[in-house]
Design an enzyme around this catalytic site. Structure first.
Site, PDB file in Angstrom:
ATOM      1  CG  ASP A 127     -66.499  -2.423  84.297  1.00 35.62           C
ATOM      2  OD1 ASP A 127     -65.772  -3.313  83.809  1.00 35.62           O
ATOM      3  OD2 ASP A 127     -67.653  -2.633  84.686  1.00 35.62           O
TER       4      ASP A 127
ATOM      5  CB  ALA B 192     -64.104 -14.276  87.554  1.00 34.44           C
TER       6      ALA B 192
ATOM      7  CG  ASP C  36     -63.217  10.118  43.872  1.00 33.87           C
ATOM      8  OD1 ASP C  36     -62.555   9.465  43.056  1.00 33.87           O
ATOM      9  OD2 ASP C  36     -63.086  11.343  44.030  1.00 33.87           O
TER      10      ASP C  36
ATOM     11  CG  ASP D  64     -63.065  16.059  45.141  1.00 33.54           C
ATOM     12  OD1 ASP D  64     -62.994  15.157  44.276  1.00 33.54           O
ATOM     13  OD2 ASP D  64     -62.658  17.215  44.948  1.00 33.54           O
TER      14      ASP D  64
ATOM     15  CG  ASP E 100     -59.477  12.012  42.449  1.00 31.77           C
ATOM     16  OD1 ASP E 100     -59.380  11.276  41.463  1.00 31.77           O
ATOM     17  OD2 ASP E 100     -59.945  13.160  42.412  1.00 31.77           O
TER      18      ASP E 100
ATOM     19  CD  GLU F  18     -67.939  -7.626  82.514  1.00 35.87           C
ATOM     20  OE1 GLU F  18     -67.643  -7.153  83.601  1.00 35.87           O
ATOM     21  OE2 GLU F  18     -67.669  -8.797  82.182  1.00 35.87           O
TER      22      GLU F  18
END
Length: 857
Positions: free
Chosen positions: A699, A288, A604, A600, A334, A292
């Site tokens: 669940d 109970a 960076d 890119d 950037d 989980e």
């Protein structure tokens, strides 16, 4: 007829600059010795973690330990189905995590792939082709236009060499290089007229003969790789909070289970039978209370959230970072390739009369002929970004090149005169045609402009440059056929005008920046470009305070504490190098900011990895940036960042809704499990099999229904959630406990009422019916944090109604099928009991909904 002597003179001049004559290079033996001593010209491969090691690290996490422990408890309780479900969840989560970890380790492999596979080197006085990894310090190499440099080197011979160092500096404009005989450490990347060359950079024009000074990890590219490897991944806020909640609930569940076993066994006479029932009660209590669902919810929400944003062409490389998007407080971008397109484009053309006559240019006045001249001053098939932009603009203006003309001579760019001139021979023209382009002051010299004209030219150039544009002067002229002038200075040209270039802003950037600001997210730009250019782009992009600027030089003068104070209101960082980008991100994190970084280039990568959310531009970005980042924009669509942030906020909202439901659903189950231990003479109200059935409802509800819940209407009009905000806040827990208490109280009242008339089995079935019916209503009540459930019923969520339909069918089967009813210990239901079981708890919950505020809980 062309003059053959002039052509031969040009050939000898070029040969003198490109020749490898007189260069012996290293001997093969010496090169082999250095290769053994210093290692190959490649980045060292990191120690790869095997699956076993990754699993060991994975199962040290509390959430996975708890999942495994819960599965073991279910096995002990004989609930094999639930045990297999939990253990299968452990396997799925482990597989996903291992895949993500192994992909992250490929960042350094991408760095190594940037090197050329083979190079031309001078060994034993001969030009040979060898594998790039075999280069050593002291080797001489020859690289030509369009090739990448295989190592850090010093330019010794070359003519008209320009290099694209954007992978290291982030700037799209090429830089000039000049040969040198100096013996000294290399200068920093990005400087004009220097002799330093760097691994991974691209030769855009000319041919270079260079001496290798550093290889492998000792190159600038290699140092970036080491910096990237040393940066630890930052756990996301939800990861930290989930670990805390799981620990607390695990401890509470264990303590409660031990308490129930002890009290139940002692108060029932301490017989073997009583202790057997006590253990059964303890297992029920653990089932109970053990949360989980929480780690499973987190995994499912993030996986499905990653799939949702993938439809917007955003790839999540680390699923937990999807949640962190909703907590971003500052987005560091950037300039080159992120806010801009990382290409040069002709922005404006000013013809000679507009510049020297100090008049505003007429619409298109002189532009076609000016562009045609500028294109003639470029190579027919250029590598240089500005020359490519001139060709594109001339084509767009239908400025046709000289038909049938041939390029007979090129006067290259030099340190004494920053201009290039091309001489063309058109058989249909009586004279040779000359076209020149370069720095405006150099073109002024070639045109012999007087002081007044130079002043006008300087004013026009300054006005264009103040808008962040790069400016070239253009001139044209004619020569008689015959011997060509020995140098450009001998040319007599007429000024044609000015051409201004820009690295254009992406069209969707201003709207995306505005939406970020509306969502309370500060946008800051970090670039290696000049302050004036950076501020112009920041202004066009719509940054809040583009005038608040900090340069790299100023940053170096600040210690960490001073930097943390200074960056509070800085929106533009200019002339910044990669090491400083990482420091800026770290300083912002030290202030408690949740930092996102876009980029890119190779430069960076360390900052991308250090940020809470690293976002790489996938189309134009380097492999290094993509592998180091948490998210990759596959189409380089800057507006997709906003969609990803919206998805992150939605995910966190829905995780909160699911967590509130989990608490509310477990309160009555825990209460009905613990009360028999505290009240002598009471039987077990809920057996493990009853709790298992409830878990089949709880669940999928918490992991699927709430994940599919649409976003709240004001999701992008709120400020980011506070830094350090907890998932389980007091108002949220209070509402969940109130919902659970209503269900628990109604179940107990029904149990006591029916027990007097129909015994324990009759009372148990009514209490269970009330528990199940109320849990379905709790699902609906938690679909919105602000609206009561009857107002949220119209919001589309087909998953919720499918689950409710299946739950009703399962409940009917449990109550109607005699065999299943006997297995569960249920007595047949009477009509009054059925009505009471279906209405008592739901009516209480509906009353509770009247107290729900429209403000966030």
């Amino acid at each position: 007829m062309r003059d053959g002597t002039a052509t031969e003179t040009v050939a000898r001049t070029v040969a003198a600059h490109y020749s490898t004559d007189g260069i012996e290079g290293l001997t093969a033996d010496e090169a082999a010795r250095r290769l053994t001593l210093e290692g190959p010209n490649e980045l060292p491969a990191p120690g790869s973690r095997g699956v076993g090691r990754l699993l060991l690290e994975l199962f040290r996490e509390p959430m996975f330990l708890l999942l495994a422990a819960a599965g073991g408890l279910y096995v002990a309780a004989g609930e094999t189905g639930d045990a297999l479900f939990l253990l299968a969840s452990v396997a799925v989560v482990a597989a996903i995590t291992i895949v993500q970890e192994r992909r992250a380790e490929r960042a350094l492999d991408a760095l190594r792939a940037l090197a050329s596979p083979a190079v031309r080197a001078i060994r034993d006085g001969r030009l040979v082709r060898i594998a790039a990894r075999e280069l050593v310090r002291g080797d001489w190499v020859v690289v030509a236009e369009g090739e990448r440099l295989p190592a850090d080197a010093r330019l010794r011979r070359g003519l008209g060499v320009t290099i694209d160092e954007s992978l290291l500096t982030g700037e799209s404009a090429t830089v000039r290089k000049q040969p040198s005989v100096v013996v000294a450490p290399l200068e920093a990347p990005g400087g004009e007229d220097l002799s330093s060359l760097f691994a991974g950079s691209l030769v855009t024009s000319g041919q270079a003969v260079a001496e290798v000074l550093a290889t492998g990890p000792h190159t600038e590219l290699g140092k970036l790789g080491e910096s990237l490897a040393s940066v630890a991944l930052v756990p996301t806020p939800l990861q930290i909070e989930t670990r805390r909640i799981v620990r607390l609930l695990a401890i509470a569940g264990l303590a409660a289970s031990v308490f129930v076993v002890a009290v139940y066994g002692i108060t029932r006479g301490s017989t073997l039978a009583s202790w057997r029932e006590a253990l059964l009660a303890g297992v029920a209590m653990a089932m109970a209370l053990l949360p989980e669902e929480l780690p499973v919810v987190l995994t499912v929400f993030l996986a499905l959230g990653a799939a949702r944003i993938a439809r917007r062409r955003v790839l999540a490389r680390r699923m937990p970072v999807v949640e962190a998007l909703g907590a971003i407080t500052i987005l560091c971008v950037d300039k080159t390739g992120t806010l801009t397109e990382n290409r040069m484009r002709v922005r404006e053309c000013l013809a000679a009369d507009a510049v020297l006559g100090d008049r505003a240019p007429a619409a298109g006045g002189g532009a076609p002929s000016l562009l045609a001249t500028a294109r003639l001053a470029s190579r027919p098939q250029p590598f240089d970004p500005m020359e490519r932009a001139l060709h594109e603009a001339a084509d767009a203006e239908s400025a046709a090149p000289l038909g049938g003309a041939a390029l007979v001579h090129e006067y290259p760019l030099g340190p004494s005169l920053l201009a290039v001139s091309c001489v063309w021979d058109d058989p249909a023209a009586p004279r040779l045609q000359v076209a020149s382009k370069g720095a405006p002051e150099a073109i002024a010299t070639l045109c012999g402009l007087d002081a007044a004209a130079r002043e006008r030219l300087q004013r026009a150039t300054g006005a264009l440059a103040s808008g962040g544009l790069r400016v070239l002067g253009v001139a044209h002229g004619q020569l008689d056929r015959g011997a060509l002038p020995a140098s450009q200075q001998e040319l007599r040209l007429a000024f044609a005008g000015l051409v201004a270039f820009e690295d254009p802003l992406r069209r969707d950037v201003p709207a995306a920046v505005a939406e970020c600001r509306g969502a309370g997210i500060r946008v800051a730009m970090i670039t290696g470009d000049y302050p004036r250019t950076a501020q112009a782009i920041a202004q066009a992009a719509g940054l809040e305070n583009p005038q608040a600027l900090l340069t790299g030089a100023e940053l170096d003068e600040l210690d960490d504490a001073a930097l943390a104070r200074r960056i509070v209101d800085v929106d533009v960082f200019a002339r910044v190098v990669p090491r400083q980008k990482l420091r800026i991100v770290t300083a912002l994190q030290a202030r408690g900011e949740v930092v996102a970084m876009t980029g890119d280039g190779v430069n960076d990568a360390p900052a991308l990895k250090a940020a809470h959310v690293g976002i790489a531009m996938g189309g134009r970005g380097t492999d290094v940036a993509r592998e180091a980042a948490s998210l990759v924009l596959l189409d380089d669509d800057f507006s997709a960042i906003v969609a990803a942030i919206r998805a992150g906020r939605r995910i966190y909202d829905n995780v909160r809704k699911s967590a509130r439901f989990i608490v509310a659903a477990h309160v009555p189950i825990a209460g009905l499990s613990i009360l028999p231990a505290l009240i002598p003479g009471w039987p077990l109200l809920l057996l493990p099999v009853h709790i298992a059935i409830m878990e089949l409802l709880i669940d999928p509800a918490c992991s699927l229904v709430f994940e599919a819940e649409p976003e709240e209407p004001d999701i992008m009009r709120r400020a980011p959630r506070p830094v350090g905000a907890r998932l389980f806040t007091r108002p949220m827990v209070a509402r969940a406990l109130a919902q659970g208490t209503v269900v628990l109280a109604s179940s107990l009242v029904l149990y006591l009422w029916v027990r007097a008339a129909h015994g324990d089995s009759g009372a148990r079935v009514v209490a269970f019916l009330n528990l199940a019916a109320s849990t379905l209503l709790v699902i609906l009540a938690n679909r919105s944090e602000r609206e009561p459930l009857w107002r949220s019923l119209g919001r589309r969520n087909p998953v919720a109604w499918w689950l409710i339909g299946l739950a009703i069918a399962m409940l009917v089967a449990c109550l109607a099928l005699p065999g299943l009813r006997a297995l569960l210990g249920f007595a047949p239901l009477h009509a009054a009991d059925l009505a009471a079981g279906l209405l008592a708890g739901p009516l209480g919950l509906l009353a509770l909904e009247l107290t729900k505020r429209r403000a966030a809980t």
